[in-house]
Design a protein around this motif. Structure first.
Motif, PDB file in Angstrom:
ATOM      1  N   ILE A  67     -11.613  -8.036  -1.050  1.00 57.00           N
ATOM      2  CA  ILE A  67     -10.948  -7.013  -0.249  1.00 57.00           C
ATOM      3  C   ILE A  67      -9.580  -7.562   0.142  1.00 57.00           C
ATOM      4  O   ILE A  67      -9.473  -8.675   0.663  1.00 57.00           O
ATOM      5  CB  ILE A  67     -11.751  -6.668   1.021  1.00 57.00           C
ATOM      6  N   PRO A 169      -7.139  -1.006   3.264  1.00 58.36           N
ATOM      7  CA  PRO A 169      -7.320  -2.197   2.428  1.00 58.36           C
ATOM      8  C   PRO A 169      -7.608  -1.805   0.977  1.00 58.36           C
ATOM      9  O   PRO A 169      -8.092  -0.704   0.695  1.00 58.36           O
ATOM     10  CB  PRO A 169      -8.517  -2.904   3.065  1.00 58.36           C
ATOM     11  N   GLU A 171      -9.665  -2.693  -2.492  1.00 59.39           N
ATOM     12  CA  GLU A 171     -10.793  -3.413  -3.090  1.00 59.39           C
ATOM     13  C   GLU A 171     -10.458  -3.690  -4.548  1.00 59.39           C
ATOM     14  O   GLU A 171     -10.059  -2.777  -5.278  1.00 59.39           O
ATOM     15  CB  GLU A 171     -12.080  -2.611  -2.989  1.00 59.39           C
ATOM     16  N   ASP A 326     -19.743  -6.680   4.594  1.00 65.25           N
ATOM     17  CA  ASP A 326     -18.559  -6.459   5.415  1.00 65.25           C
ATOM     18  C   ASP A 326     -18.949  -6.142   6.857  1.00 65.25           C
ATOM     19  O   ASP A 326     -18.349  -6.651   7.805  1.00 65.25           O
ATOM     20  CB  ASP A 326     -17.722  -5.318   4.825  1.00 65.25           C
TER      21      ASP A 326
END
Length: 417
Positions: A67, A169, A171, A326
């Motif tokens: 990430i 973010p 991935e 996460d």
């Protein structure tokens, strides 16, 4: 009177037709923290990745997954709180991000090589037989500019500030693929693909050392035609980034393997074949927990290794780690269970610890080596290779391994932790 009223009404109508339609406006902040030049790419830091035989790593195997937070990008001293764009608050329903791969580069997002293997959204990299898939807010990036919603921003005096932290973010996942890119356009990199090393110092099959400075993805600010962009250009949803990059370089940020620490090796290694699917703990009372009692449970991991593999955490050695989700990482971070030195996680918590009232608090899972009873730590959500045992990597045969069988230069090993 009727005639005069009609004339007044006609004049009012004409005046209303002459009033210009007002457009909302977006502009870059001052100072400027935006520059999508190649050397400023937010790095896709996978660390060391390894590709071995197709028996141990068949086509479709995941070689790395990370990430990338927006704060990985930095230009002109910018940080997570730096304001990138300022728009009128009225703009909100009509503005959005656009994201795409680097569509005009064969090794940065031009060729969707994973399709031959049933891997959609996987684009060629500069490494032979390795493809990259990039996802943002659930949208799989492609050559074609796609909308990414703006869900976070700062309101101030009728304006909205879009900060670096407000970009979602990214991935990124690396896959083993079976096809090399077939492309008709030129490359900004050497078309001799590399088999080891990095984008900054890669090795070709004949041992030559070359480099590639091309990134893999961009995100820019765009919106409907009702929004005026002052002093900046933008592209439009659905356009092909192979030929449409009006935003470059002044209206977006950039991601890439070209600025990363990612290196490829070809070292004999292992793969995990099976693991205990469900680890059950015996019941324990609240009183026992408060008195410091522990409930043990044992689980096994079955690993298949090359017979020339070296177990360890050093260079060209094979290690094993256990990575938290996460949600579990965020819960551990909130309680101070994440190391500030190497990011390792000392306790495994539920994804919804402290959020869901049905989940017990004051309870966590600790990992131990079954052979030595030595405490172990978990890998963080990034799981980057390196850092040794302090970061959550352990020699792959450090548990209580025993040989299950061997054939064709391969060992099947079961290890208990």
């Amino acid at each position: 009177m009727g005639f005069v009223s009609k004339i007044v009404a006609l004049i009012t109508l004409l005046l209303s037709m002459l009033v210009p339609v007002t457009h909302a406006t977006c502009r870059k902040s001052s100072p400027n923290y935006i520059y999508a030049g190649d050397s400023y790419a937010a790095p896709l830091n996978f660390g060391k990745i390894n590709m071995t035989t197709t028996y141990l790593q068949p086509v479709g195997s995941i070689l790395g997954s990370i990430i990338v937070p927006p704060s990985s990008y930095s230009y002109n001293g910018g940080n997570a709180d730096s304001i990138l764009w300022v728009c009128d608050e009225a703009d909100l329903p009509n503005i959005y991000f656009l994201a795409a791969t680097n569509g005009d580069e064969p090794f940065g997002g031009h060729v969707e090589t994973g399709l031959q293997d049933g891997l959609s959204g996987v684009y060629a990299t500069w490494w032979k037989y390795i493809g990259l898939k990039q996802t943002m807010s659930g949208v799989v990036l492609s050559r074609y500019w796609q909308k990414i919603p703006i869900t976070s921003y700062e309101k101030l005096n009728g304006k909205i500030n879009i900060r670096l932290r407000d970009i979602p973010p990214l991935e990124a996942v690396l896959y083993r693929i079976s096809q090399l890119p077939n492309f008709s356009r030129g490359s900004y990199c050497n078309t001799a693909m590399i088999v080891s090393g990095s984008y900054s110092s890669g090795k070709t099959a004949n041992g030559a050392t070359i480099s590639c400075n091309q990134p893999s993805a961009y995100i820019q600010l765009s919106g409907d035609k009702t929004v005026t962009f002052s002093g900046i250009n933008r592209d439009y949803e659905g356009e092909d980034s192979n030929v449409n990059f009006s935003f470059w370089t002044a209206n977006g940020i950039i991601y890439g393997l070209n600025t990363s620490n990612t290196t490829l090796t070809n070292t004999p290694t292992c793969v995990a074949r099976n693991a205990t699917p469900l680890v059950n703990f015996a019941p324990i009372s609240k009183t026992e927990l408060e008195n410091g009692s522990k409930v043990p449970a044992v689980f096994n991991v079955e690993i298949e290794c090359s017979d020339s593999m070296i177990s360890g955490t050093g260079t060209n050695q094979t290690a094993i780690g256990f990575q938290v989700s996460d949600g579990a990482y965020q819960a551990a971070s909130n309680l101070g269970f994440v190391s500030s030195t190497n990011g390792s996680v000392s306790y495994l918590l539920s994804d919804e610890y402290g959020i869901n009232s049905d989940i017990a608090t004051g309870v966590a899972i600790k990992l131990y080596n079954a052979a030595s009873n030595k405490e172990m730590v978990f890998l963080n959500q990034f799981g980057i290779a390196g850092g040794g045992e302090a970061a959550g990597w352990y020699p792959v045969l450090q548990g209580t391994p025993y040989l299950v069988g061997s054939c064709f230069g391969l060992y099947l090993v079961s290890t208990t932790l």
